[in-house]
Design a protein around this motif. Structure first.
Motif, PDB file in Angstrom:
ATOM      1  N   TRP A   8       1.905  23.480  -1.688  1.00  0.00           N
ATOM      2  CA  TRP A   8       0.478  23.726  -1.584  1.00  0.00           C
ATOM      3  C   TRP A   8       0.233  25.212  -1.387  1.00  0.00           C
ATOM      4  CZ3 TRP A   8      -2.979  20.417  -3.106  1.00  0.00           C
ATOM      5  CH2 TRP A   8      -2.714  19.045  -3.046  1.00  0.00           C
ATOM      6  N   CYS A   9      -0.741  25.736  -2.102  1.00  0.00           N
ATOM      7  CA  CYS A   9      -1.112  27.144  -1.999  1.00  0.00           C
ATOM      8  C   CYS A   9      -2.538  27.231  -1.460  1.00  0.00           C
ATOM      9  CB  CYS A   9      -1.036  27.818  -3.366  1.00  0.00           C
ATOM     10  SG  CYS A   9       0.610  27.815  -4.101  1.00  0.00           S
ATOM     11  N   ASP A  10      -2.710  27.967  -0.371  1.00  0.00           N
ATOM     12  CA  ASP A  10      -4.017  28.135   0.253  1.00  0.00           C
ATOM     13  C   ASP A  10      -4.396  29.606   0.211  1.00  0.00           C
ATOM     14  OD1 ASP A  10      -4.455  25.344   1.283  1.00  0.00           O
ATOM     15  OD2 ASP A  10      -2.559  25.810   2.286  1.00  0.00           O
ATOM     16  N   PRO A  11      -5.283  30.022  -0.697  1.00  0.00           N
ATOM     17  CA  PRO A  11      -5.597  31.438  -0.860  1.00  0.00           C
ATOM     18  C   PRO A  11      -6.403  32.048   0.281  1.00  0.00           C
ATOM     19  CG  PRO A  11      -6.981  30.106  -2.282  1.00  0.00           C
ATOM     20  CD  PRO A  11      -5.957  29.172  -1.695  1.00  0.00           C
ATOM     21  N   GLY A  12      -6.960  31.211   1.158  1.00  0.00           N
ATOM     22  CA  GLY A  12      -7.744  31.743   2.264  1.00  0.00           C
ATOM     23  C   GLY A  12      -9.227  31.814   1.985  1.00  0.00           C
ATOM     24  N   PHE A  13      -9.653  31.297   0.842  1.00  0.00           N
ATOM     25  CA  PHE A  13     -11.079  31.228   0.510  1.00  0.00           C
ATOM     26  C   PHE A  13     -11.277  30.079  -0.471  1.00  0.00           C
ATOM     27  CE2 PHE A  13      -9.039  34.146  -2.457  1.00  0.00           C
ATOM     28  CZ  PHE A  13      -9.486  33.701  -3.697  1.00  0.00           C
ATOM     29  N   ALA A  14     -12.507  29.609  -0.564  1.00  0.00           N
ATOM     30  CA  ALA A  14     -12.827  28.556  -1.523  1.00  0.00           C
ATOM     31  C   ALA A  14     -12.951  29.172  -2.910  1.00  0.00           C
ATOM     32  CB  ALA A  14     -14.123  27.852  -1.123  1.00  0.00           C
ATOM     33  N   PHE A  15     -12.160  28.686  -3.850  1.00  0.00           N
ATOM     34  CA  PHE A  15     -12.156  29.300  -5.175  1.00  0.00           C
ATOM     35  C   PHE A  15     -12.858  28.419  -6.199  1.00  0.00           C
ATOM     36  CE2 PHE A  15      -8.190  26.880  -4.925  1.00  0.00           C
ATOM     37  CZ  PHE A  15      -8.130  26.222  -6.144  1.00  0.00           C
ATOM     38  N   SER A  16     -13.349  29.086  -7.239  1.00  0.00           N
ATOM     39  CA  SER A  16     -14.116  28.381  -8.275  1.00  0.00           C
ATOM     40  C   SER A  16     -13.384  28.330  -9.607  1.00  0.00           C
ATOM     41  CB  SER A  16     -15.474  29.059  -8.474  1.00  0.00           C
ATOM     42  OG  SER A  16     -15.302  30.432  -8.816  1.00  0.00           O
ATOM     43  N   GLU A  17     -12.347  29.170  -9.796  1.00  0.00           N
ATOM     44  CA  GLU A  17     -11.608  29.188 -11.051  1.00  0.00           C
ATOM     45  C   GLU A  17     -10.119  29.401 -10.788  1.00  0.00           C
ATOM     46  OE1 GLU A  17     -13.082  32.085 -13.781  1.00  0.00           O
ATOM     47  OE2 GLU A  17     -14.953  31.015 -14.171  1.00  0.00           O
ATOM     48  N   LEU A  18      -9.300  28.805 -11.626  1.00  0.00           N
ATOM     49  CA  LEU A  18      -7.847  28.985 -11.578  1.00  0.00           C
ATOM     50  C   LEU A  18      -7.325  29.121 -12.998  1.00  0.00           C
ATOM     51  CD1 LEU A  18      -5.200  27.050  -9.522  1.00  0.00           C
ATOM     52  CD2 LEU A  18      -5.042  27.020 -12.021  1.00  0.00           C
ATOM     53  N   VAL A  19      -6.423  30.086 -13.194  1.00  0.00           N
ATOM     54  CA  VAL A  19      -5.714  30.257 -14.463  1.00  0.00           C
ATOM     55  C   VAL A  19      -4.225  30.240 -14.155  1.00  0.00           C
ATOM     56  CG1 VAL A  19      -5.330  31.696 -16.494  1.00  0.00           C
ATOM     57  CG2 VAL A  19      -7.591  31.658 -15.411  1.00  0.00           C
ATOM     58  N   ALA A  20      -3.488  29.372 -14.815  1.00  0.00           N
ATOM     59  CA  ALA A  20      -2.056  29.231 -14.558  1.00  0.00           C
ATOM     60  C   ALA A  20      -1.240  30.099 -15.500  1.00  0.00           C
ATOM     61  CB  ALA A  20      -1.636  27.767 -14.711  1.00  0.00           C
TER      62      ALA A  20
END
Length: 303
Positions: A8-20
């Motif tokens: 699990w990866c938790d960036p520390g903020f709520a994100f709206s987009e992800l690119v793998a």
């Protein structure tokens, strides 16, 4: 079929987009599929099926999931964390070398960044024009043309590889084009060893890569007339190579949309380019390099 499920990866903020991004070796007839899951949910969202080569067994983005737009996953209501899953299909089994992602909350800089330092630094990146192949479909090949330029700079582009061959290596059947961000870096990784999609905060971050000797492929979008000197009057999406900066902080680029290789090199006003890049794609770039130790601080954010 083997499966790798990441932590699990938790960036520390709520994100709206992800690119793998990923790097994998796929022997003939084999492929991988990449999926993402939001923390607190049970559903997996398939991001794409990848197989390298000009005639891949399977290589396509996925239709039918409203949260996936070709190469971008937009979790409903944002997400606090995520994990990736990669499944390996066929025999002999593909080998997964790396997998990761970059996330964003969608906020971008609205004022022009001051130059990191007022020093001219321009990398020797070979010039390629997608438009020399217009009759073969080259008008749509800005992404593979840009990747070919940075691979050539890294000494990793085979001498026999012309832009049409590069386009075949990244073609996405469902998207019906060559602009899939994840597929372009996956191809680059097979040659350079290290390639991924990430987002930078501003051009000061880009300057640090140039100082490290790493050109960047940047995704821009701008209305008609908003990027002075560009060969493309306006665009909903275009890829160019950032190869350096002038002593006043303006951007020196290789723009594959130029009509000839001789005219590919362009110098763009810093404010205009930064606006086209940050507001057009949220500061998205491809990073392609040969040695992981050469990345500037923060350059590993996608992994």
């Amino acid at each position: 079929m083997a499966t790798w499920t990441g932590p699990w990866c938790d960036p520390g903020f709520a994100f709206s987009e992800l690119v793998a991004s990923w790097s994998a070796t796929t022997p003939r007839g084999t492929w991988i599929d990449v999926a993402v899951q939001a923390r607190g949910t049970r559903a997996w969202h398939e991001l794409g099926r990848w197989s390298s080569g000009a005639r891949p067994a399977r290589r396509t983005s996925i239709d039918g999931d409203p949260t996936v737009d070709t190469d971008v996953w937009r979790p409903p209501g944002r997400a606090e964390g995520y994990r990736l899953r990669v499944r390996l299909h066929g025999a002999p089994s593909p080998v997964l070398h790396r997998a990761g992602a970059v996330v964003t909350a969608g906020d971008v800089r609205s004022t022009t960044s001051a130059p990191l330092r007022r020093r001219r630094r321009i990398l020797d990146v070979p010039r390629l024009s997608q438009m020399t192949w217009r009759e073969a479909g080259g008008a749509e090949w800005c992404s593979p043309a840009s990747v070919a330029m940075v691979l050539s700079h890294a000494g990793r582009l085979p001498s026999t590889t012309e832009i049409p061959a590069a386009a075949r290596e990244v073609f996405d059947g469902a998207y019906d084009g060559t602009g899939n961000w994840s597929f372009n870096t996956a191809w680059a990784a097979t040659l350079a060893g290290n390639a991924f999609v990430t987002r930078l905060h501003d051009l000061r971050d880009a300057e640090r890569f140039i100082d490290a000797g790493i050109p960047l492929v940047a995704s821009v979008a701008y209305p008609r007339g908003a990027l002075t000197g560009a060969p493309t009057a306006g665009t909903d999406g275009h890829l160019v190579v950032v190869r350096g900066f002038t002593d006043t902080g303006d951007v020196v680029a290789n723009d594959p949309g130029a009509p000839t290789e001789r005219s590919v090199r362009r110098t763009y006003d810093r404010a205009e380019f930064e606006r086209a890049w940050l507001q057009g794609s949220g500061g998205l770039v491809y990073v392609v390099h040969r040695d992981d130790r050469s990345l500037p601080a923060g350059g590993r954010g996608a992994w």
